[in-house]
Every structure is written in structure tokens, then in C-alpha cells.
Design a protein around this motif. Structure first.
Motif, PDB file in Angstrom:
ATOM      1  N   SER A  93       0.849  -1.203   0.000  1.00  0.00           N
ATOM      2  CA  SER A  93       0.000   0.000   0.000  1.00  0.00           C
ATOM      3  C   SER A  93       0.884   1.252   0.000  1.00  0.00           C
ATOM      4  N   ASN A  97       0.357   4.312  -2.633  1.00  0.00           N
ATOM      5  CA  ASN A  97      -0.008   5.648  -2.161  1.00  0.00           C
ATOM      6  C   ASN A  97       1.084   6.694  -2.331  1.00  0.00           C
ATOM      7  N   ASN A  98       2.223   6.270  -2.834  1.00  0.00           N
ATOM      8  CA  ASN A  98       3.350   7.198  -3.000  1.00  0.00           C
ATOM      9  C   ASN A  98       3.985   7.037  -4.363  1.00  0.00           C
ATOM     10  N   LYS A 152      -0.139   9.106  -7.203  1.00  0.00           N
ATOM     11  CA  LYS A 152      -0.611   7.932  -6.448  1.00  0.00           C
ATOM     12  C   LYS A 152      -1.334   7.024  -7.426  1.00  0.00           C
TER      13      LYS A 152
END
Lengths: 659, 252
Positions: A93, A97-98, A152
Motif C-alpha cells: 500500500s 499511495n506514494n 498515487k
């Protein structure tokens, strides 16, 4: 001769040859020296070792597949001098998300920033190749790979591709046994958002996930560690939430369905179970196990999470636990935690006691006491040896594992949030049974005197009648009675107490478990023992017994006191026939559910019959797809070395006798 | 007081509903040549050879010990599981184990038995006080052939009627053995009985040879029997379904 070779041939040459031959010997198939030399000559120049990630990423091939871009260029490797960190699980995750830009902002370290640039360089190579190609989903893949740089992740397909991209990097940089973490949790939102918005339909979503799994499986031989199939590609599904609810979603169900359908031993599933697991989900998982595909393994959150917290993991992290390659709990994306640093052979100090001491005047209590002395000295050696291990630097893990960037410390130097060391173990059942046999046959029934019995042991138990006595004590490991349970708990508690105040060089703690991959390799160094083992005979696997039915074993295992530092794998392992689960699905589901309530730690089963295994041993070509469970992985039976096959056959036979 | 038990088998799913522990008692007066538990015919502990090692069929247990082993798996019994007494002919032990039966009933444990009803009726009367479900083997009712297995069909029918009258759950099991149970005359006797009594469920099964190794271990030979074919089995099933709600075929 070896010294001459060491003097004459450069280290880098020797290291490369060793690496190539290790790859050749995967599966421990015994090649002749001639075959090895021929293989080395043919392949030496195919393998290239690079001094850094930049030069590696400049030259690795890029592999297009049906829906994804993924593939490891197995002949191109990074040079390493130390123990390359593996057997780990990043938190995917985090990479969803980055973007790389986000990682750049977080990094204070020039080396990491350069590393990020190298990844971007590689990304640009991929993007260039996509542009020049006629690949399926060209526009989407172009967007997805560009997004890795500065956005993202937004979509389900994109998430799967991004996971594969980073997974590939881990393997390419030489990290092995890479877990996939809690994919159902990680992918859930992307899946539901895309389905609800009409971006994708359920059928396509399933196909993409299936293709994802098949792709992970594709290079399983190259990915394998000690034995073929031992890849560490473990997907964690389900699990207890902090509020007490049980988490699962459509991805959980899809993964179970897919693993059942593709019938491959890898990747495999670990289902986190709990008292409040929905029965229908448990039943689906058991049906999947019943097909013989080898997973899911069951891991009991009700036993594990509290122990993780007591050991020192943050509560939120503990509830988010994933696993090392087999089943050893770890916190994904936050751990160095090599969970298989070393193996405790509980039997070694016991045999040493009898090899070294004059035991003629000992009573039983003396023997027990002396064993603990020898065990302590042995554990000191194990800890000292483990502490000597130096890890190879890793930019990718330092980028992706909390808190390496925050602390600006490489993961190999203790930058991770958690830096605990895990030990596995073998031989616990042998020691318990040895002590119980000595107590019964020497001191209670006085059938043998201790020296006489020891001599028979040193002579490798020539008489079958002695073996029969030693293997048929009514009290033995696995029997659900107070005597073997309390003795097992005593040895475990002693070990736990000893390890509790030991620290590694990073200030991390030690944890240990009841299972290990080493049940054959360690046994090769261990002579006959008072549990009726002959010289070099395999140890019992994990928590198992060939002499008790599975229901007894599960009850026994549920009554063990797993200490707060003793959660590094406690797997009950038994064999059932293929028709057993099919014919008894409701009852067996009920049994597993009640056993979860009763408190087993972890569980896996082999769903085979001895007849099937014996036939496959004789006629392997007739059974190319027969899958069995080995230690924390599943493998094609035909790809196992003979001693593993023979042990499985013996276990299956005994299990059928017990029924 | 001690009872001789040949086996306590855990996680049984075919000896009654749910997950069960089956206790096999030694001793039976019938002489069924197809018996798959020959080690349970004698009432005594018997020696046998296993890979040149002398072992024993049968071990003595006190009632407390039996209770202990039966209750070991009670967490798995849930709503429908429990204990099944089998053998041999388990009813022969019921006078001795009555205190145990009482305790198990008090503990809320479901009790099943597998029986051929070959004991005097006072044993059946005890069973009726405690047993929840009876699995009853119907073998030879043909008076001309009952001697073949040392059966007393009058006693059997009288015992069976007692159980049917009690309205306790009762499942009839019929092993289909050519020349013994599966003869025209015997099947006619069975059908006559079924016609005139309220039977809710019958289970038919072909005999098997899973007990063959046990015969050899006792120095005996398990006889061979002709196998009835599936058409004959279906024909009988269909016939019985005219009188009985549920007729199943068990597979081993």
C-alpha cells in the motif's frame, strides 16, 4: 586442494561459480561433478554481476506479458558480500499511495535519491519500450508507468501492475522470498471504486488477478530458495480487526477461487482466522485446501496478535501482521525481522549430554536438569552465531521499509522500525519423547538401564523391538495428555526465558517458533536418539506426530503455552486423504472452527493418500501436477528430492493407520 | 469394574450425526462371516502379530477412563455429535456401563449405538433409557437360514419392536451379502417386516474387505463373497422406498 583453489582463483570468480552452481542445484538434485563443470562452462558468461543498481537497471531485459510488464532477468545480478536481506514483505500500500517524487521528498539521503533516479531511469526504459510496441493495453500501461513517477495509484489494474513493478525490483536486486502481504486489504478500495464506477467489470477484474497470480508463478523455479517451490510468495488474506470485526472482501474470495482454479503450488495463501470468521468463508478455504493445492495455511489471529503486542509491536501494526516466507508473523513494510536467522536443534544438546557425560548414576531429575544446562550452553552458541551475521546494504528496502528514511539509516544497519531476529526450531518432539521414554523404560518399568539403552542408541538401534518400545510410549509429543504437554511447555518456557533478555546488535529482541524448514537438513547431522530415531532419520515436521490422529494433535497443540516470544511459527501439520475433506466438509469445517476457538496457533495439511504418493514416486510422469505441502510452501511432488518424498509417503501411511 | 474395549476412535462422521467418538466393545455372539471387525467377536483380550511384534486387541478401561476419553472431544460435538457405542455387540456391556450412560446423559452428550439386537431384552431396556439414536443391523430374518450367523430372529424382532414402540430415532442398516442376507427369502422377510412396522430410514450397503488385514493378524482368512451388482441394489432400494420414507446407499 580447497586451499590451493582459494589462493589461486580470485574471490569474485569463486563467488560467481558458487552462485551459478547454487542455482543449478536448486531442488538439491544430485548432479555429478562432471555435470556441474559442464553447466558452469556453458553458463559462466551468461551470468553477469553488477556493482550497483544503476548498471544493473541499465542492462536488464524488459519482459512483456499478456496484461502486464513483469519479469526478472535471472542472469543479471547485483554483487554482494554479506547476507542479502530476504524473507520479508514490504507493505505494497505504501508504493500505491506514494510516487517516486513523494519518496524523493521524504528522503534526506543522497544515495537513496540517486537510487530513486535509477528506478526512474529504468521506468523510462520501460515507457520507451511500451511506446515502440503493440502491447495489449498500451495506453493504460503507459499511463500507469508514468504515474509511478509522480502520482498515487488510482485504479485496480494500475495497482496490480505497480505491485508487480516493485516486486520485480526486489527479486532483481537479489532479495529472495518476497511476500505479497495483505493483498485483499491493499487492493480492496481500488477494486470496489473501479467496479462501482464501471471502470472495470467483475469478470475482467478476476481475469486480471488470475493473470497476476500466474505471472508470479511463472519463474517459480528461479525464485525458489532451498527447494523448488520455496519462493516465499505468500499472499495474506482475511484477518481480525482492532474493533473485533473480521475483515474479508471480494478479493479474499477471488483469491481463494483463483488459487483453486489455477492449481499451481505458488503463489500460496495464508488465511488469517479468528473466532468470528464467517463459517462460509472458512468452508470455502477448507474446500480449497481439500483440492490438494497446498493452501491456504491457517493462522489464528486470536493467538498471535496479543503475543505480537506483548512482544513489543505496536497494536495497530500487530493487527496488520503478515508473514515471512513460510508463516512467521512479521509486520509488513516496517520490519527487518529476518525470521529464519538460525535454527534451534533441541535434540543436539540432549544427544551431547549422553555422548559426553557419565550418566550411569543419574536419576531422571538429574538428566532433566543436565539437559537444561546443555540447552543453555547451546542456545548461547546459537545466539552468538546469529549475532555475527552482517547484512548487505539495500537501497530498495531502505526506501520502502519504515523508518529507514526517517532515521536516515540503511535497513542493514537497523533503520527499520522493527529489528527483531527470529529463530526456528527442530527436534522438540524428539527431546520430549526421549525424556518420556527414559522416564518410563529406565526409571519406572526398569526394562533397560540407562547405559544399556544409550549403548543401543550409539549402535543405531539394531533391534526393532527397542524401536517399537520407544515409538509406542502412550505418552509422547502430540498426545493430548498432561504429561507430554507439561514437559513440552517446560522446555519451551526455559527457551523463552533464556531468549527473553537477549538483544541483537540493533537493540532488537529474539523470538522463536516451533517449526522449521530444517527437519531433514538438521537431522542429517544428528545421530540416533531415545525417541526411536535412527542416525540421520528426519525429525518430525513442525508440530506433528506420526503416531496420533489429527484430532488429538490439534487438541495437544491447542494446550501448549506459546510464550510471548514464541510466536515465530507454531504450525500443526497433518495429513488427510483427498476424499476425507470432500466427504466430510461440514464436519471438518466445524472441527476447524472449534479448533480456532480452542486456540491452535497455525495449521497446514497435506491432502494426499499414501497410495497416490507411492504411485507418483514410481511413475512420476503420470502425476506431473501432484502438489504437496513441504514446509511453508507447496511444491510439485516430482520436483522434491527423494528423501522429502519418502518422508511424505511415510507420514501419509502412518496417518492412514491412525485413522 | 473394567470393560474390554478394542478401540476408541475419534472424529467419526459415519457412526451417527456430527462429529463423534466411537467406542468399540469386544464381544459378540453372532457369527457373521462378513464381519469387518473380527477382533471384536471374542469377549476377551487377544494377542495378534504386527510385523513380528505381539500386540493386543482389547484393553481394559474403567468407567471413569471411558468417560474421560469420551469427553475429550466434547468441544467438537456441538449440537449433533457425541458418542457412539459399537463393537462387537455393544449391548452386552450395557448393564456394566449404565452408570457411565447416566453420567453422559447428565453431561448432555448425545448417545448412539450400532447394534444387531442379539442380546436379551433387558439390555435393550437399559439402552432405551439413555440412547438417542439406534443404528440397527438387520441381517437374517429367514428362520431357515438364521443358524448361519447364530441369530435368533424372534429375539431380534421382539427387541426391534420395543425400540420402534419407544419412538426413539432408529435407522435400519442392511448389509447385502449374497447367500446370506441377500437371498429372495430373506429379502421377502425384511420387506414383510418393513411393511408392517413404521421404519423411517434404511441404509443399504455392500460389504467390504477393509477388515481383511485384521483377519490375517488373527491367523484367520476373511471369506470371499459374491458382490451384488448395482442394478440389484437399485431394485431393492426402489422396492423398499414403497414403504420407507428414506432409503440410502452407504459407500465405503
Amino acid at each position: 586442494m580447497k586451499r590451493i583453489i582459494k589462493k589461486v582463483l580470485p574471490k569474485s570468480f569463486r563467488r560467481k561459480c558458487r552462485f551459478i552452481l547454487d542455482n543449478y542445484s536448486k531442488g538439491q538434485i544430485k548432479h555429478s561433478n562432471k555435470d556441474k563443470i559442464i553447466y558452469l562452462c556453458k553458463n559462466y558468461f551468461k551470468y553477469k554481476f553488477y556493482k550497483d543498481e544503476k548498471s544493473l537497471l541499465k542492462s536488464v531485459n524488459i519482459f512483456f506479458n499478456n496484461n502486464y510488464i513483469y519479469g526478472i532477468d535471472w542472469y543479471k545480478r547485483l554483487k554482494s558480500d554479506n547476507y542479502v536481506i530476504g524473507n520479508n514483505s514490504i507493505d505494497y500500500s505504501k508504493i500505491l499511495n506514494n510516487s517516486l517524487n513523494d519518496f524523493r521528498k521524504e528522503s534526506k539521503n543522497i544515495e537513496i535519491c540517486n537510487f530513486i533516479d535509477n528506478i526512474e531511469y529504468y521506468l523510462n526504459r520501460i515507457i520507451k519500450k511500451i511506446k515502440r510496441s503493440n502491447i495489449n493495453h498500451k495506453d493504460e500501461l503507459l499511463a500507469y508507468f508514468n504515474n509511478i513517477k509522480n502520482k498515487k495509484c488510482e485504479h485496480y489494474y494500475e495497482a496490480l501492475q505497480r505491485i508487480l513493478f516493485y516486486n520485480q525490483l526486489l527479486w532483481q536486486f537479489g532479495h529472495n522470498l518476497n511476500g505479497l502481504g495483505r493483498l485483499d486489504k491493499i487492493l480492496g478500495d481500488y477494486y470496489y471504486n473501479d467496479i462501482n464506477s464501471g471502470y472495470i467489470d467483475k469478470e475482467n477484474a478476476k481475469e486480471l488477478l488470475k493473470d497476476f497470480c500466474l505471472l508470479l508463478n511463472k519463474d517459480y523455479i528461479f525464485k525458489s530458495s532451498s527447494l523448488i517451490g520455496d519462493t516465499g510468495q505468500l499472499i495474506i488474506i482475511g484477518g481480525k480487526e482492532m474493533n473485533g470485526d473480521y475483515f474479508y472482501n471480494d478479493i479474499t474470495l477471488l483469491l481463494i477461487e483463483i488459487i483453486k482454479e489455477i492449481k499451481k503450488p505458488d503463489p500460496k495463501l495464508l488465511l488469517r482466522v479468528s473466532k468470528n470468521i464467517p463459517i462460509e468463508l472458512l468452508k470455502k478455504a477448507i474446500k480449497c485446501i481439500g483440492t490438494g493445492v497446498g493452501s491456504p495455511l491457517l493462522s489464528n489471529d486470536d493467538q498471535i496478535i496479543d503475543r505480537l503486542i506483548s512482544f513489543g509491536y505496536d497494536k495497530k501494526d500487530a493487527y496488520n501482521y503478515a508473514s515471512s516466507a513460510c508463516w512467521e508473523p512479521l509486520i509488513p513494510g516496517k520490519s527487518l525481522d529476518p525470521n529464519n536467522m538460525n535454527c534451534i536443534n533441541f535434540l543436539k544438546p540432549f544427544n551431547d549430554l549422553f555422548n559426553n557425560e557419565d550418566i550411569s548414576n543419574y536419576n531422571f531429575e538429574d538428566i532433566e536438569k543436565k539437559y537444561f544446562n546443555y540447552l543453555e550452553a547451546y542456545l548461547v552458541e546459537v545466539i552468538d552465531k546469529t549475532n555475527e551475521i552482517e547484512f548487505e546494504k539495500s537501497n530498495i528496502f531502505s526506501l520502502l521499509i519504515d523508518d529507514c528514511l526517517k532515521k536516515n539509516i540503511d535497513i542493514s544497519k537497523g533503520g527499520a522500525k522493527y529489528n527483531n531476529y527470529g529463530l526456528t526450531s527442530v527436534g522438540l518432539s524428539s527431546v520430549v519423547n526421549s525424556l518420556l521414554n527414559i522416564k518410563k523404560y529406565v526409571y519406572e518399568e526398569k526394562k533397560y538401564n540407562i547405559e544399556e539403552l544409550n549403548k543401543k542408541r550409539l549402535d543405531n538401534f539394531v533391534e526393532e523391538s527397542v524401536i517399537n518400545d520407544l515409538k509406542n510410549n502412550e505418552y509422547q509429543f502430540g498426545v493430548d495428555e498432561e504429561i507430554p504437554i507439561s514437559l513440552t511447555n517446560k522446555i519451551v518456557k526455559y527457551t523463552s526465558n533464556f531468549i527473553a533478555n537477549k538483544e541483537n546488535k540493533f537493540g532488537g529482541k529474539y523470538k522463536f517458533g516451533f517449526s522449521s524448514p530444517n527437519y531433514i537438513t538438521s537431522s542429517r547431522e544428528t545421530n540416533a536418539s531415545f525417541d526411536g530415531r535412527r542416525d540421520k532419520e528426519a525429525f518430525s515436521v513442525h508440530i506433528s506426530s506420526m503416531h496420533v490422529p489429527f484430532i488429538e494433535l490439534v487438541q495437544f497443540a491447542s494446550k501448549l503455552d506459546y510464550p510471548d516470544n514464541g510466536f515465530n511459527g507454531g504450525v500443526i501439520d497433518f495429513v488427510v486423504t483427498p476424499t476425507f475433506i470432500d466427504n466430510n466438509i461440514d464436519q471438518f469445517t466445524k472441527f476447524i472452527y472449534k479448533s480456532i476457538e480452542n486456540g491452535f496457533f497455525q495449521m497446514q495439511m497435506n491432502v494426499v493418500s499414501s497410495k497416490l504418493l507411492i504411485n507418483a514416486r514410481k511413475n512420476p510422469s503420470l502425476y506431473p501436477n501432484l502438489i504437496v505441502r513441504v514446509w511453508g510452501f507447496s511444491a510439485y511432488f516430482n520436483e522434491l528430492p527423494d528423501e522429502y518424498k519418502d518422508l511424505l509417503i511415510e507420514r501419509a501411511k502412518q496417518s492412514e493407520n491412525n485413522c | 469394574m473394567k470393560i474390554i474395549v478394542s478401540n476408541i476412535q475419534r472424529f467419526c462422521t459415519h457412526d451417527g450425526p456430527g462429529i463423534r467418538t466411537t467406542v468399540f466393545f469386544k464381544g459378540c455372539t453372532l457369527k457373521c462371516p462378513w464381519c469387518c471387525n473380527p477382533e471384536n467377536i471374542s469377549f476377551e483380550i487377544e494377542d495378534y502379530l504386527d510385523n513380528n511384534l505381539v500386540k493386543q486387541y482389547g484393553k481394559e478401561y474403567t468407567l471413569d477412563e471411558l468417560e474421560y476419553y469420551i469427553l475429550k472431544d466434547r468441544i467438537y460435538y456441538c449440537d449433533d455429535g457425541g458418542v457412539t457405542f459399537s463393537g462387537g455387540e455393544c449391548l452386552w456391556q450395557f448393564k456394566k456401563i449404565e452408570p457411565l450412560l447416566k453420567k453422559l446423559k447428565k453431561e448432555g452428550i448425545n448417545i448412539c449405538i450400532e447394534t444387531s439386537l442379539s442380546t436379551p431384552s433387558d439390555f435393550v431396556e437399559i439402552a432405551l433409557k439413555y440412547v438417542d439414536t439406534f443404528y440397527i443391523d438387520v441381517k437374517i430374518l429367514d428362520k431357515n437360514k438364521e443358524y448361519l450367523i447364530n441369530n435368533n430372529s424372534d429375539l431380534f424382532i421382539s427387541n426391534l419392536k420395543m425400540i420402534l414402540a419407544s419412538k426413539k430415532k432408529c435407522i435400519i442398516r442392511i448389509p447385502l451379502v449374497p447367500d446370506y442376507t441377500f437371498t429372495k427369502d430373506n429379502i421377502d422377510c425384511i420387506i414383510d417386516f418393513v411393511k408392517s412396522n413404521k421404519i423411517n430410514k434404511i441404509e443399504l450397503f455392500k460389504i467390504h474387505r477393509l477388515g481383511e488385514l485384521k483377519y490375517r493378524s488373527l491367523g484367520l482368512k476373511m471369506p470371499y463373497f459374491k458382490e451384488i451388482n448395482d442394478d440389484e441394489l437399485i431394485e431393492l432400494k426402489n422396492k423398499l422406498e414403497e414403504y420407507v420414507k428414506e432409503v440410502d446407499v452407504l459407500k465405503f
